[in-house]
Design a protein around this motif. Structure first.
Motif, PDB file in Angstrom:
ATOM      1  N   LYS A 178       0.832  -1.203   0.000  1.00  0.00           N
ATOM      2  CA  LYS A 178       0.000   0.000   0.000  1.00  0.00           C
ATOM      3  C   LYS A 178       0.867   1.254   0.000  1.00  0.00           C
ATOM      4  N   LEU A 179       0.520   2.185  -0.884  1.00  0.00           N
ATOM      5  CA  LEU A 179       1.166   3.491  -0.946  1.00  0.00           C
ATOM      6  C   LEU A 179       0.109   4.558  -0.760  1.00  0.00           C
ATOM      7  N   ASP A 180       0.239   5.361   0.283  1.00  0.00           N
ATOM      8  CA  ASP A 180      -0.725   6.435   0.548  1.00  0.00           C
ATOM      9  C   ASP A 180       0.038   7.725   0.830  1.00  0.00           C
ATOM     10  N   LEU A 181       0.027   8.608  -0.166  1.00  0.00           N
ATOM     11  CA  LEU A 181       0.659   9.934  -0.039  1.00  0.00           C
ATOM     12  C   LEU A 181      -0.390  11.013  -0.292  1.00  0.00           C
ATOM     13  N   SER A 182      -1.613  10.760   0.100  1.00  0.00           N
ATOM     14  CA  SER A 182      -2.741  11.613  -0.258  1.00  0.00           C
ATOM     15  C   SER A 182      -2.918  12.800   0.677  1.00  0.00           C
ATOM     16  N   THR A 183      -3.744  13.718   0.195  1.00  0.00           N
ATOM     17  CA  THR A 183      -4.306  14.782   1.025  1.00  0.00           C
ATOM     18  C   THR A 183      -5.799  14.504   1.110  1.00  0.00           C
ATOM     19  N   THR A 184      -6.304  14.335   2.305  1.00  0.00           N
ATOM     20  CA  THR A 184      -7.709  13.958   2.444  1.00  0.00           C
ATOM     21  C   THR A 184      -8.660  15.100   2.117  1.00  0.00           C
ATOM     22  N   ALA A 185      -8.263  16.336   2.419  1.00  0.00           N
ATOM     23  CA  ALA A 185      -9.081  17.509   2.094  1.00  0.00           C
ATOM     24  C   ALA A 185      -8.223  18.754   2.239  1.00  0.00           C
ATOM     25  N   PRO A 186      -8.452  19.784   1.411  1.00  0.00           N
ATOM     26  CA  PRO A 186      -7.641  21.000   1.520  1.00  0.00           C
ATOM     27  C   PRO A 186      -7.963  21.812   2.771  1.00  0.00           C
ATOM     28  N   GLU A 187      -9.159  21.598   3.319  1.00  0.00           N
ATOM     29  CA  GLU A 187      -9.538  22.310   4.543  1.00  0.00           C
ATOM     30  C   GLU A 187     -10.572  21.494   5.303  1.00  0.00           C
ATOM     31  N   TYR A 188     -10.682  21.798   6.580  1.00  0.00           N
ATOM     32  CA  TYR A 188     -11.669  21.160   7.445  1.00  0.00           C
ATOM     33  C   TYR A 188     -12.420  22.233   8.225  1.00  0.00           C
ATOM     34  N   HIS A 189     -13.746  22.241   8.042  1.00  0.00           N
ATOM     35  CA  HIS A 189     -14.597  23.223   8.740  1.00  0.00           C
ATOM     36  C   HIS A 189     -14.072  24.650   8.549  1.00  0.00           C
ATOM     37  N   SER A 190     -13.729  24.939   7.305  1.00  0.00           N
ATOM     38  CA  SER A 190     -13.241  26.276   6.903  1.00  0.00           C
ATOM     39  C   SER A 190     -11.843  26.590   7.429  1.00  0.00           C
ATOM     40  N   HIS A 191     -11.181  25.612   8.006  1.00  0.00           N
ATOM     41  CA  HIS A 191      -9.810  25.810   8.464  1.00  0.00           C
ATOM     42  C   HIS A 191      -8.863  25.081   7.505  1.00  0.00           C
ATOM     43  N   GLU A 192      -7.853  25.785   7.063  1.00  0.00           N
ATOM     44  CA  GLU A 192      -6.918  25.214   6.107  1.00  0.00           C
ATOM     45  C   GLU A 192      -6.226  23.982   6.675  1.00  0.00           C
ATOM     46  N   ASN A 193      -6.080  22.983   5.840  1.00  0.00           N
ATOM     47  CA  ASN A 193      -5.286  21.817   6.196  1.00  0.00           C
ATOM     48  C   ASN A 193      -3.813  22.196   6.006  1.00  0.00           C
ATOM     49  N   LYS A 194      -3.165  22.549   7.081  1.00  0.00           N
ATOM     50  CA  LYS A 194      -1.800  23.060   7.000  1.00  0.00           C
ATOM     51  C   LYS A 194      -0.781  21.983   6.635  1.00  0.00           C
TER      52      LYS A 194
END
Length: 400
Positions: A178-194
């Protein structure tokens, strides 16, 4: 004895230690001890479901799970020649272990990823134990899982702040599952995924990874999949690359007979919809939305009877007709999405104007002329019988 232990396994009563060794005499369950034989829950983020494997397995699946047993768990039964004294920590310093070419190559690939994507500059969210002086398996590097032989089988670094070009040698992790280098979401509840991953470029060939089952790279800026990804078709079951910059579908897509999940939505793919796509009969989740697919959907998709969710929306040049018989034959279907396409036919008349057309929205319309008697729920038949009786009674009363 095996039956008793199987019950104990199901209840969580069998765990480790000497109990492991007693499983060895249980034919058909065997080899790896209780921890591997007790059905383990799906790893976090995986779309490959254990309940499905149990329902459809012919027995080989259970025996094949030894490859998923992690390094620490395997210490209870390992037969590695370098570990004659078992998993004692000082063994990792032995020459026989540390100079093994395959393990050394795995470590160098991981260190290249670390320094090439900002790990050494403090960009990564978690870097637990990643260092040249430590060992990926013995020292439990964050996001790395090794098998009983000390080879890397899982590399899971989602939302970890990786940035820069995709390394060119990930395919040298030849035991990778398994290779997982993902970003699940760019933001959560209007807060940036830093700590979103922002990887660019092209994924290098994985042809030297004969065990790879899952590739998850969504939410990056990757421009191309490997040209020879089809060489991984015999094992690949999950390919997720939503929200990237891809311009083409994988080559020879029909070779991917085991593919369970294909998620390539929100890219720039300009290919024609594959002919004979319905031959991918193991497909459960299909996402190709927000691309520029063209051509027509063939009637052969009716054969994809295990499909649960199919999203083809926002491909304005995609036409054809989805056979209405999927209403009956796709028994596990949850929804389809064909908004902003030129798909026609009965289902299109019901689903073309909604973002998600849930099954209840298209399997109870009109007069059920598509259904056989066996497909009509009892409550419908009872209601029709009562309605006919009431109409007959009313007619009889009016005639008197």
């Amino acid at each position: 004895v095996c039956a008793v232990r199987a019950v104990a396994c199901a209840s969580g009563g069998v765990t480790a230690g000497a109990e492991m060794l007693r499983w060895v005499g249980c034919r058909g369950l065997v080899v790896v001890g209780a921890l591997a034989l007790c059905p383990r829950s799906t790893r976090s983020g995986s779309s490959i479901q254990d309940d499905e494997r149990l329902l459809y397995s012919d027995g080989h699946w259970h025996r094949a799970q030894r490859k998923h047993v992690d390094f620490s768990t395997a210490c209870g039964y390992t037969n590695e020649p370098e570990l004659q004294q078992g998993c004692q920590l000082e063994q990792r310093l032995s020459t026989a272990w540390s100079t093994d070419s395959a393990r050394t190559r795995d470590k160098q690939v991981l260190l290249g990823l670390f320094y090439g994507t900002g790990g050494g500059l403090g960009y990564w969210r978690a870097t637990d134990n990643w260092a040249e002086a430590t060992d990926p398996c013995w020292d439990h590097w964050y996001g790395v899982t090794c098998d009983e032989h000390g080879r890397v089988i899982y590399l899971e670094l989602a939302d970890n702040g990786l940035r820069g070009a995709m390394p060119s040698n990930l395919g040298d992790l030849t035991s990778l599952i398994k290779l997982d280098l993902s970003t699940t979401a760019p933001e959560y509840h209007s807060h940036e995924n830093k700590f979103k991953n922002v990887l660019t470029g092209k994924i290098s060939s994985m042809a030297a990874c004969p065990r790879i089952e899952e590739i998850e790279i969504s939410g990056n800026q990757i421009e191309a999949l490997p040209d020879d990804l089809w060489r991984n078709a015999p094992t690949l079951r999950h390919l997720s690359a939503n929200h990237n910059l891809l311009t083409a579908l994988p080559k020879y897509l029909l070779k991917f007979a085991k593919l369970h999940t294909l998620e390539l939505g929100h890219n720039k793919i300009q290919d024609a919809f594959p002919a004979d796509f319905g031959k991918l009969t193991n497909m459960r989740f299909l996402q190709l939305e927000y691309n520029d697919l063209s051509g027509t959907i063939g009637m052969d998709i009716l054969g994809m009877r295990r499909m649960r969710a199919m999203d083809l929306s926002h491909n304005p040049r995609l036409g054809g007709e989805i056979p209405k018989d999927i209403i009956v034959q796709w028994t596990e279907q949850e929804y389809i999405s064909i908004l902003n396409t030129t798909i026609s036919g009965y289902l299109s008349s019901l689903c073309l104007d909604v973002p998600f057309c849930w099954k209840f929205m298209y399997d109870t319309h009109k007069d059920l002329t598509w259904a056989t008697a066996a497909d009509v729920p009892d409550i419908v038949l009872i209601t029709l019988t009562l309605a006919r009786k009431a109409a007959a009674d009313k007619a009889l009363a009016a005639s008197r």
